[in-house]
Enzyme design. Structure first.
Site, PDB file in Angstrom:
ATOM      1  N   GLY A 321      76.302  10.200  67.957  1.00  0.00           N
ATOM      2  CA  GLY A 321      75.276   9.926  67.191  1.00  0.00           C
ATOM      3  C   GLY A 321      75.160  11.059  66.083  1.00  0.00           C
ATOM      4  NE  ARG A 322      72.979  16.468  68.192  1.00  0.00           N
ATOM      5  CZ  ARG A 322      71.592  16.843  68.381  1.00  0.00           C
ATOM      6  NH1 ARG A 322      70.881  17.295  67.423  1.00  0.00           N
ATOM      7  NH2 ARG A 322      71.150  16.407  69.650  1.00  0.00           N
ATOM      8  NE  ARG A 363      67.355  18.373  66.682  1.00  0.00           N
ATOM      9  CZ  ARG A 363      68.131  19.372  66.796  1.00  0.00           C
ATOM     10  NH1 ARG A 363      68.095  20.052  65.372  1.00  0.00           N
ATOM     11  NH2 ARG A 363      68.796  19.934  67.546  1.00  0.00           N
ATOM     12  CE1 TYR A 367      64.193  18.350  72.168  1.00  0.00           C
ATOM     13  CE2 TYR A 367      65.303  17.966  70.103  1.00  0.00           C
ATOM     14  CZ  TYR A 367      64.768  17.548  71.245  1.00  0.00           C
ATOM     15  OH  TYR A 367      64.664  16.232  71.519  1.00  0.00           O
ATOM     16  CB  CYS A 394      46.739  22.256  60.692  1.00  0.00           C
ATOM     17  SG  CYS A 394      45.828  22.177  58.688  1.00  0.00           S
ATOM     18  CE1 TYR A 424      68.635  11.684  68.479  1.00  0.00           C
ATOM     19  CE2 TYR A 424      70.635  13.148  67.621  1.00  0.00           C
ATOM     20  CZ  TYR A 424      69.931  12.066  68.364  1.00  0.00           C
ATOM     21  OH  TYR A 424      71.030  11.496  69.394  1.00  0.00           O
TER      22      TYR A 424
HETATM   23  C1  LIG Z   1      72.677   8.056  76.608  1.00  0.00           C
HETATM   24  C2  LIG Z   1      72.847   8.605  75.220  1.00  0.00           C
HETATM   25  N1  LIG Z   1      73.941   8.349  74.394  1.00  0.00           N
HETATM   26  C3  LIG Z   1      74.342   8.907  73.446  1.00  0.00           C
HETATM   27  C4  LIG Z   1      73.379   9.832  72.750  1.00  0.00           C
HETATM   28  C5  LIG Z   1      73.632  10.290  71.491  1.00  0.00           C
HETATM   29  O1  LIG Z   1      73.525  11.949  71.478  1.00  0.00           O
HETATM   30  P1  LIG Z   1      74.046  12.582  70.100  1.00  0.00           P
HETATM   31  O2  LIG Z   1      73.561  12.217  68.949  1.00  0.00           O
HETATM   32  O3  LIG Z   1      73.922  14.116  70.481  1.00  0.00           O
HETATM   33  O4  LIG Z   1      75.540  12.281  69.995  1.00  0.00           O
HETATM   34  C6  LIG Z   1      72.123  10.283  73.564  1.00  0.00           C
HETATM   35  C7  LIG Z   1      71.152  11.173  72.980  1.00  0.00           C
HETATM   36  O5  LIG Z   1      70.412  11.486  73.381  1.00  0.00           O
HETATM   37  C8  LIG Z   1      71.821   9.646  74.802  1.00  0.00           C
HETATM   38  O6  LIG Z   1      70.811   9.631  75.392  1.00  0.00           O
END
Ligand SMILES: Cc1ncc(COP(=O)(O)O)c(C=O)c1O
Length: 475
Positions: A321-322, A363, A367, A394, A424
């Site tokens: 995703g990221r 984030r 984190y 605040c 994110y």
């Molecule tokens: C099951 C699962 N797949 C894929 C992802 C995607 O992770 P990323 O965006 O870090 O690649 C996550 C992220 O939490 C996840 O929980």
């Protein structure tokens, strides 16, 4: 969590020291390529442009704060992942950022899609994504979610608990259908940024434990269920992972489970998902592997482990995703105040307050995530100064960029761009302090398109039943 390093040498008189990992730039106007999306550059006047559009013009058109997605970059990253992993299936992890436009881009770039809530599934379906190419996650999926997935024939449901197996079987019987399922396992590998920690006992909410034996029991249950079609196993080990060490351990433990299942049933499981979590560069010190490098490493690992266990390699999928949308996006803010704060020993820190904050990027507060920043509306001949970009909320922890060298003359009205903000940020944004969430716009060939419009105060006020104009007789 690089900010936990001890402070390094002084870089500028009268300002705080930079953390050891942050090096003073030779040219504070230069843009480090790995932090920015493909089309980002400075024009002849020093203004940062994305997709051929000056961020000053973009700010005029859509206001600030705003998230800006570089369409060319998203598409080329999506292609890079799909091509590097040719023969495997790449699911775009929608939790990183999802909206109708992204769903369409993912489909056009031939990605599958991973969703993990009723909302994400609904967006995907409304945008016309092929349900057979959707994977459905969640550790506590509701009946409504499962029902929607079953009614649309979602390609795979990744089951997370024995309660869910029972719920799914009941719903399948009710709808007189079957579900294609994978078992989410916990491998005992918890991958963090640069290292992984193998724990014998997995103390977290996701999945069926391999070590505890629940994973094998779950597989048998699905295998024997007349309502479930068992596809295989899903393993996700963490986020911001920079190497393949954690995946190697996870693949070994998962494929051992495949061989135990084969021993017991005589059958080989058909599919293995290795999850997402591939790291990106948020700061200059982050060195993510390329999709090609990762693909080579992961292919070797799977082949080696399958050979070791005498298994035919299953069909493999991954869920980045990221690594696809993160670098494609930047967050754009306008500076409202600049305050030198005395931090003792004759030093001060430059606090640059912008018109967003932890409500549009949680984030750093959640984190201790590190980000970078650049002056976007002009270049500057001023000395670089260690600065902290903070929001308007605040909270003392309302920090967007903890440490960055920015020109010493950053002033009210300047634009600050934060790269690698595509993942994110909007998806985890909140309305803290009754703050409407910023819009997400895409840019290509000099044109801006709205992906998600800016929330307004009226949007928020409309939810409030305690305001006279919204009061209903029965509450
Ligand atoms: C099951 C699962 N797949 C894929 C992802 C995607 O992770 P990323 O965006 O870090 O690649 C996550 C992220 O939490 C996840 O929980």
């Amino acid at each position: 969590m690089t900010h936990m390093h001890v402070a390094g040498a002084l870089h500028a008189d009268a300002t705080t020291p930079a953390p050891v990992w942050l090096t003073r730039p030779e040219d504070v106007n230069s843009l480090t390529a790995k932090l920015w999306s493909e089309t980002v550059k400075r024009d002849e006047n020093g203004v940062i442009t994305v997709g051929g559009l000056r961020l000053t013009d973009l700010a005029e058109q859509v206001g600030t704060p705003a998230y800006v997605i570089d369409e060319v970059d998203f598409r080329s990253r999506a292609r890079d992942w799909r091509e590097a992993f040719a023969g495997w299936t790449v699911y775009y992890a929608g939790k990183s950022f999802l909206c109708g436009t992204i769903v369409r881009w993912a489909a056009e770039e031939d990605l599958n899609l991973d969703v993990c809530s009723l909302g994400e599934l609904t967006v995907a379906l409304r945008a016309g994504f092929d349900p057979a190419r959707i994977g459905m996650h969640g550790n506590n999926k509701s009946e409504a979610e499962l029902r929607l997935a079953l009614e649309h024939g979602v390609g795979r449901i990744i089951v997370d608990s024995s309660d869910e197996i029972s719920r799914l079987e009941r719903l399948c019987a009710e709808l007189d259908t079957t579900a294609r399922v994978m078992i989410r396992v916990t491998t005992g590998v918890e991958a963090h940024t640069h290292e992984y920690i193998a724990t014998a006992h997995e103390d977290q909410k996701f999945g069926f434990s391999i070590a505890g034996g629940q994973a094998l029991v779950g597989l048998f249950r699905c295998h024997h269920s007349p309502r479930l079609q068992l596809l295989g196993v899903h393993s996700h080990i963490g986020s911001q992972i920079f190497d393949t060490n954690g995946f190697e351990v996870a693949a070994r433990r998962t494929l051992k489970l495949f061989s135990q299942f084969k021993e017991a049933t005589g059958l080989e499981l058909a599919e293995l998902d290795l999850g997402g979590g591939f790291g990106i560069a948020y700061t200059k010190e982050d060195t993510p592997a390329t999709p090609d490098e990762l693909a080579r490493g992961l292919r070797d690992i799977v082949e080696h482990e399958c050979r070791g266990f005498g298994l035919n390699p299953p069909a493999i999928s991954i869920e980045p995703g990221r690594a696809i949308v993160g670098p494609s996006g930047l967050a754009l803010y306008r500076v409202g105040t600049v305050k030198p704060v005395d931090v003792g020993n004759g030093m001060n820190r430059r606090y640059i307050s912008v018109d967003g904050g932890m409500s549009d990027n949680i984030r750093p507060a959640l984190y201790a995530a590190e980000y970078s920043a650049a002056l976007a509306s002009r270049s500057s001949a001023a000395e670089p100064v260690v600065s902290r970009v903070v929001g308007l909320h605040c909270e003392g922890g309302d920090i967007l960029v903890r440490d960055e060298f920015l020109p010493g003359d950053v002033a009210i009205g300047d634009l600050i761009a934060v790269p690698a903000a595509g993942a994110y940020s909007r998806s985890m944004a909140s309305n803290y302090n009754h703050t409407p969430r910023p819009p997400v716009v895409s840019v290509r060939d000099g044109k801006v398109r709205t992906m998600l419009r800016r929330e307004t105060l009226d949007d928020l006020l409309a939810l409030d039943a305690g305001l006279s104009e919204n009061e209903e007789p029965n509450g």
